[in-house]
Design a protein around this motif. Sequence first.
Motif, PDB file in Angstrom:
ATOM      1  N   ARG A   2      -0.031   1.007 -16.242  1.00 15.15           N
ATOM      2  CA  ARG A   2      -1.281   0.704 -16.931  1.00 15.15           C
ATOM      3  C   ARG A   2      -2.012  -0.432 -16.227  1.00 15.15           C
ATOM      4  NH1 ARG A   2       2.100   0.177 -21.443  1.00 15.15           N
ATOM      5  NH2 ARG A   2       1.343  -1.976 -21.644  1.00 15.15           N
ATOM      6  N   ASP A   3      -3.337  -0.507 -16.485  1.00 15.13           N
ATOM      7  CA  ASP A   3      -4.139  -1.516 -15.809  1.00 15.13           C
ATOM      8  C   ASP A   3      -3.667  -2.927 -16.132  1.00 15.13           C
ATOM      9  OD1 ASP A   3      -5.597   0.426 -14.635  1.00 15.13           O
ATOM     10  OD2 ASP A   3      -7.403   0.166 -15.849  1.00 15.13           O
ATOM     11  N   ASP A   4      -3.274  -3.173 -17.397  1.00 13.08           N
ATOM     12  CA  ASP A   4      -2.842  -4.518 -17.747  1.00 13.08           C
ATOM     13  C   ASP A   4      -1.539  -4.884 -17.026  1.00 13.08           C
ATOM     14  OD1 ASP A   4      -1.522  -2.547 -19.184  1.00 13.08           O
ATOM     15  OD2 ASP A   4      -1.115  -3.865 -20.891  1.00 13.08           O
ATOM     16  N   ILE A   5      -0.661  -3.912 -16.848  1.00 12.93           N
ATOM     17  CA  ILE A   5       0.578  -4.167 -16.124  1.00 12.93           C
ATOM     18  C   ILE A   5       0.282  -4.398 -14.647  1.00 12.93           C
ATOM     19  CG2 ILE A   5       2.790  -3.179 -15.446  1.00 12.93           C
ATOM     20  CD1 ILE A   5       2.835  -1.644 -18.056  1.00 12.93           C
ATOM     21  N   ALA A   6      -0.635  -3.585 -14.099  1.00 16.92           N
ATOM     22  CA  ALA A   6      -0.988  -3.745 -12.688  1.00 16.92           C
ATOM     23  C   ALA A   6      -1.605  -5.116 -12.438  1.00 16.92           C
ATOM     24  CB  ALA A   6      -1.950  -2.641 -12.271  1.00 16.92           C
ATOM     25  N   ARG A   7      -2.502  -5.548 -13.347  1.00 14.75           N
ATOM     26  CA  ARG A   7      -3.136  -6.851 -13.160  1.00 14.75           C
ATOM     27  C   ARG A   7      -2.113  -7.982 -13.275  1.00 14.75           C
ATOM     28  NH1 ARG A   7      -8.315  -8.296 -12.935  1.00 14.75           N
ATOM     29  NH2 ARG A   7      -8.994  -6.197 -13.494  1.00 14.75           N
ATOM     30  N   ALA A   8      -1.173  -7.825 -14.174  1.00 12.02           N
ATOM     31  CA  ALA A   8      -0.125  -8.840 -14.310  1.00 12.02           C
ATOM     32  C   ALA A   8       0.769  -8.861 -13.069  1.00 12.02           C
ATOM     33  CB  ALA A   8       0.698  -8.571 -15.556  1.00 12.02           C
ATOM     34  N   ARG A   9       1.013  -7.682 -12.520  1.00 11.48           N
ATOM     35  CA  ARG A   9       1.846  -7.611 -11.326  1.00 11.48           C
ATOM     36  C   ARG A   9       1.168  -8.299 -10.155  1.00 11.48           C
ATOM     37  NH1 ARG A   9       5.141  -8.179  -8.360  1.00 11.48           N
ATOM     38  NH2 ARG A   9       6.601  -6.766  -7.322  1.00 11.48           N
ATOM     39  N   LEU A  10      -0.155  -8.295 -10.129  1.00 13.47           N
ATOM     40  CA  LEU A  10      -0.921  -8.892  -9.040  1.00 13.47           C
ATOM     41  C   LEU A  10      -1.355 -10.326  -9.337  1.00 13.47           C
ATOM     42  CD1 LEU A  10      -3.252  -5.837  -8.265  1.00 13.47           C
ATOM     43  CD2 LEU A  10      -1.303  -6.593  -6.891  1.00 13.47           C
ATOM     44  N   LYS A  11      -0.650 -11.006 -10.224  1.00 11.61           N
ATOM     45  CA  LYS A  11      -1.103 -12.327 -10.668  1.00 11.61           C
ATOM     46  C   LYS A  11      -1.087 -13.360  -9.542  1.00 11.61           C
ATOM     47  CE  LYS A  11       3.480 -13.714 -12.359  1.00 11.61           C
ATOM     48  NZ  LYS A  11       4.243 -14.180 -13.542  1.00 11.61           N
ATOM     49  N   ARG A  12      -0.247 -13.205  -8.531  1.00 10.85           N
ATOM     50  CA  ARG A  12      -0.183 -14.175  -7.438  1.00 10.85           C
ATOM     51  C   ARG A  12      -1.050 -13.761  -6.245  1.00 10.85           C
ATOM     52  NH1 ARG A  12       6.177 -15.696  -6.869  1.00 10.85           N
ATOM     53  NH2 ARG A  12       5.377 -17.692  -6.084  1.00 10.85           N
ATOM     54  N   VAL A  13      -1.759 -12.656  -6.404  1.00  6.75           N
ATOM     55  CA  VAL A  13      -2.662 -12.178  -5.364  1.00  6.75           C
ATOM     56  C   VAL A  13      -4.010 -12.877  -5.518  1.00  6.75           C
ATOM     57  CG1 VAL A  13      -3.845 -10.131  -4.446  1.00  6.75           C
ATOM     58  CG2 VAL A  13      -1.488  -9.962  -5.271  1.00  6.75           C
ATOM     59  N   VAL A  36       1.613  -4.784  -2.229  1.00  4.17           N
ATOM     60  CA  VAL A  36       0.753  -5.956  -2.054  1.00  4.17           C
ATOM     61  C   VAL A  36       1.264  -7.125  -2.885  1.00  4.17           C
ATOM     62  CG1 VAL A  36      -1.581  -6.851  -2.387  1.00  4.17           C
ATOM     63  CG2 VAL A  36      -1.255  -4.554  -1.458  1.00  4.17           C
ATOM     64  N   ALA A  37       1.686  -6.849  -4.123  1.00  5.00           N
ATOM     65  CA  ALA A  37       2.198  -7.919  -4.974  1.00  5.00           C
ATOM     66  C   ALA A  37       3.444  -8.553  -4.376  1.00  5.00           C
ATOM     67  CB  ALA A  37       2.501  -7.365  -6.367  1.00  5.00           C
ATOM     68  N   ARG A  38       4.352  -7.725  -3.862  1.00  7.44           N
ATOM     69  CA  ARG A  38       5.570  -8.261  -3.260  1.00  7.44           C
ATOM     70  C   ARG A  38       5.242  -9.122  -2.041  1.00  7.44           C
ATOM     71  NH1 ARG A  38       8.397  -3.806  -3.129  1.00  7.44           N
ATOM     72  NH2 ARG A  38       7.579  -3.126  -1.097  1.00  7.44           N
ATOM     73  N   PHE A  39       4.253  -8.694  -1.271  1.00 14.30           N
ATOM     74  CA  PHE A  39       3.877  -9.446  -0.071  1.00 14.30           C
ATOM     75  C   PHE A  39       3.358 -10.834  -0.443  1.00 14.30           C
ATOM     76  CE2 PHE A  39       0.495 -10.520   3.042  1.00 14.30           C
ATOM     77  CZ  PHE A  39       1.302 -10.729   4.150  1.00 14.30           C
ATOM     78  N   PHE A  40       2.471 -10.904  -1.428  1.00 16.62           N
ATOM     79  CA  PHE A  40       1.931 -12.212  -1.814  1.00 16.62           C
ATOM     80  C   PHE A  40       2.966 -13.048  -2.556  1.00 16.62           C
ATOM     81  CE2 PHE A  40      -2.096 -10.155  -0.841  1.00 16.62           C
ATOM     82  CZ  PHE A  40      -2.780 -11.184  -0.219  1.00 16.62           C
ATOM     83  N   ASP A  41       3.915 -12.406  -3.207  1.00 13.32           N
ATOM     84  CA  ASP A  41       5.028 -13.162  -3.790  1.00 13.32           C
ATOM     85  C   ASP A  41       5.831 -13.852  -2.689  1.00 13.32           C
ATOM     86  OD1 ASP A  41       4.303 -12.420  -6.322  1.00 13.32           O
ATOM     87  OD2 ASP A  41       5.776 -10.789  -6.489  1.00 13.32           O
ATOM     88  N   VAL A  42       6.074 -13.136  -1.605  1.00 11.13           N
ATOM     89  CA  VAL A  42       6.809 -13.711  -0.468  1.00 11.13           C
ATOM     90  C   VAL A  42       6.026 -14.874   0.136  1.00 11.13           C
ATOM     91  CG1 VAL A  42       7.607 -13.260   1.886  1.00 11.13           C
ATOM     92  CG2 VAL A  42       8.075 -11.611   0.075  1.00 11.13           C
ATOM     93  N   LEU A  43       4.716 -14.702   0.302  1.00 10.08           N
ATOM     94  CA  LEU A  43       3.903 -15.784   0.860  1.00 10.08           C
ATOM     95  C   LEU A  43       3.945 -17.020  -0.022  1.00 10.08           C
ATOM     96  CD1 LEU A  43       0.687 -13.917   2.123  1.00 10.08           C
ATOM     97  CD2 LEU A  43       2.658 -14.670   3.459  1.00 10.08           C
ATOM     98  N   ALA A  44       3.878 -16.796  -1.331  1.00 11.23           N
ATOM     99  CA  ALA A  44       3.912 -17.933  -2.256  1.00 11.23           C
ATOM    100  C   ALA A  44       5.269 -18.629  -2.218  1.00 11.23           C
ATOM    101  CB  ALA A  44       3.591 -17.456  -3.669  1.00 11.23           C
ATOM    102  N   ASP A  45       6.334 -17.848  -2.177  1.00  4.30           N
ATOM    103  CA  ASP A  45       7.676 -18.437  -2.146  1.00  4.30           C
ATOM    104  C   ASP A  45       7.918 -19.207  -0.852  1.00  4.30           C
ATOM    105  OD1 ASP A  45       8.134 -17.334  -4.610  1.00  4.30           O
ATOM    106  OD2 ASP A  45       9.188 -15.565  -3.833  1.00  4.30           O
ATOM    107  N   ARG A  46       7.335 -18.711   0.253  1.00  2.74           N
ATOM    108  CA  ARG A  46       7.517 -19.370   1.549  1.00  2.74           C
ATOM    109  C   ARG A  46       6.454 -20.446   1.798  1.00  2.74           C
ATOM    110  NH1 ARG A  46      10.484 -16.532   5.396  1.00  2.74           N
ATOM    111  NH2 ARG A  46       9.092 -17.301   7.033  1.00  2.74           N
ATOM    112  N   GLU A  47       5.508 -20.571   0.860  1.00  4.51           N
ATOM    113  CA  GLU A  47       4.426 -21.550   0.957  1.00  4.51           C
ATOM    114  C   GLU A  47       3.647 -21.394   2.265  1.00  4.51           C
ATOM    115  OE1 GLU A  47       6.106 -25.396   0.387  1.00  4.51           O
ATOM    116  OE2 GLU A  47       6.531 -25.066  -1.734  1.00  4.51           O
ATOM    117  N   GLU A  48       3.322 -20.148   2.582  1.00  2.00           N
ATOM    118  CA  GLU A  48       2.547 -19.856   3.789  1.00  2.00           C
ATOM    119  C   GLU A  48       1.081 -19.691   3.458  1.00  2.00           C
ATOM    120  OE1 GLU A  48       3.796 -16.685   6.234  1.00  2.00           O
ATOM    121  OE2 GLU A  48       5.839 -17.430   6.525  1.00  2.00           O
TER     122      GLU A  48
END
Length: 347
Positions: A2-13, A36-48
């Motif tokens: 659902r759109d609300d789940i997708a938007r929540a999944r992309l919260k760090r994007v 895309v969400a996993r990629f930006f999660d990795v960037l946030a965790d690595r502080e890149e």
Amino acid sequence: MRDDIARARLKRVPVPVRDRMMAARADLPPGAITAVARFFDVLADREEDPDLPSRASFVAACGNESALGLLLRMLERHAPGICLAEGRGLRKGYYRARSSGTGAKGSAHPNRGTEPRNWPAHWAALLPALQEAPIGDSTLRRHVASVNRCAVLLPGLTCPPRIGWLLGWEMARSFRDEGLRPATIAGYLGGLVSLAAHGGVDPDAVAGLRSVQMSCLREARRTPKLKQSRIEALYAKGGYAEVVRAIVRELDRADDHADWRAKAETARATAAILAVTLNVPPRSGDISSWRLGEELVREPWCRVALNWVLPHSVWRRGSIRALSSSGPARPYIARLRVFSRLTCPSA
């Protein structure tokens, strides 16, 4: 999803990227939001920096080539400001590993050539001898590919696939019916000749097949080359002046994209190849002698200079005025600014 789940999944994007993806929600391929969400999660965790991700981040976010390809497509479409150079470099590594293969363990020449396709059994029996022959890997691949092309004709031939003059003659006729030129036919038959010669086929049979190949080569020498008509068409458009215009178009196309984009890289590579053609045939050996740091010097401020004197050219205000008789475009100007834009696009 659902759109609300997708938007929540992309919260760090980043918000612009998230909004673009949500606006195109119906057209997104399966797995796009997760990738895309996993990629930006990795960037946030690595502080890149999200604009300059490292190769390690692409590796951590993508477990295989398919996941990496999906991520790169989505980022290129919905996050055009992100540098994908490291991701593209990683994907090129996948390409190289996939094309080279691993080969059989214990083989003296693992995976030396293209795999044979649809060969008769007695042709396939000759392959090990060809693989052990003292020829280069590229030559082996070319021979196997040529034999593969010959094997395509076998179902439509009236003669059996027994190597000899009759088989060569039938194949040459079939290739001509397909519109192939004599030189191309000779190349295909040459692969079969090499397979038979190294495989120990009866010398008379090999000689018969080779006679057909040599006949095609003699015909090729009598046949006008296609490049002549193409060169005449180029001269009609202005000769080297048209090549210069094409170089400028490619460089302008490269400038329309970020330097790290594949489209920009392709455009600059095309311009570089075209620039080499501006060197007239009598001087073609000079380009191979240019050395970075010697003839080609890159200044600290990114300007590229060519410290080279043409015997048939004159230097005028930072340009080369080439005195050439190659078409109606003479004399033409090849400015050093072209070199600067090719080697330092941001200059």
